[in-house]
Design an enzyme around this catalytic site. Structure first.
Site: not given
Ligand code: 5GP
Ligand code: ZN
Length: 120
Positions: A10, A13, A36, A94, A100, A102, A105, A107
């Site tokens: 992850c 993680c 982000d 999300n 949405g 992605t 974990h 957040h």
């Molecule tokens: P989700 O789409 O799951 O709600 O949000 C995941 C968020 O994590 C996205 O806004 C994406 O830009 C951010 N994200 C994905 N990988 C990384 C990373 O390695 N570092 C940081 N700082 N943000 C990440």
């Molecule tokens: Zn995790």
């Protein structure tokens, strides 16, 4: 990335454990906050539990202290980013790929720094 991502592979993680060298905006007993990678607003901070919880749906009453600590950290982030007075901000999670999600974990996105009225 699938919804069956385990703690071992992850990305969040790894961030929590300092493996990627990501700077924390704030941290607390049970949660950390970092910017982000692909910000959607002037302030776009992710607040995540130190423990691997896949999504909001996986939260149970035994996680109460973690979740309260996590939500308190969203407020601390908003305070540090100057969003508590006047600006206002949005806290979003999300749950599920169809919504949405992605990274599997849990957040919360803390979004602010401009008018949010038009934000999707
Ligand atoms: P989700 O789409 O799951 O709600 O949000 C995941 C968020 O994590 C996205 O806004 C994406 O830009 C951010 N994200 C994905 N990988 C990384 C990373 O390695 N570092 C940081 N700082 N943000 C990440
Ligand atoms: Zn995790």
């Amino acid at each position: 990335v699938t919804e069956r991502t385990s703690a071992a592979d992850c990305i969040f993680c790894k961030i929590v454990n300092g493996e990627l060298g990501t700077a924390f905006v704030a941290e607390s007993e049970h949660a950390v906050a970092f910017r982000d990678l692909n910000p959607q607003a002037p302030t776009h901070v992710l607040v995540v539990p130190r423990r691997h919880i896949p999504a909001l749906r996986a939260v149970s009453p035994k996680d109460a202290s973690i979740v309260v600590n996590l939500l308190a950290l969203t407020t601390e982030v908003a305070r540090r980013e100057g969003l508590l007075d006047g600006g206002g901000y949005r806290v979003i999670t999300n749950d599920g790929a169809a919504a949405g999600q992605t990274v599997f974990h849990l957040h919360f996105h803390v979004l602010g720094g401009r008018s949010l009225a038009a934000m999707g």
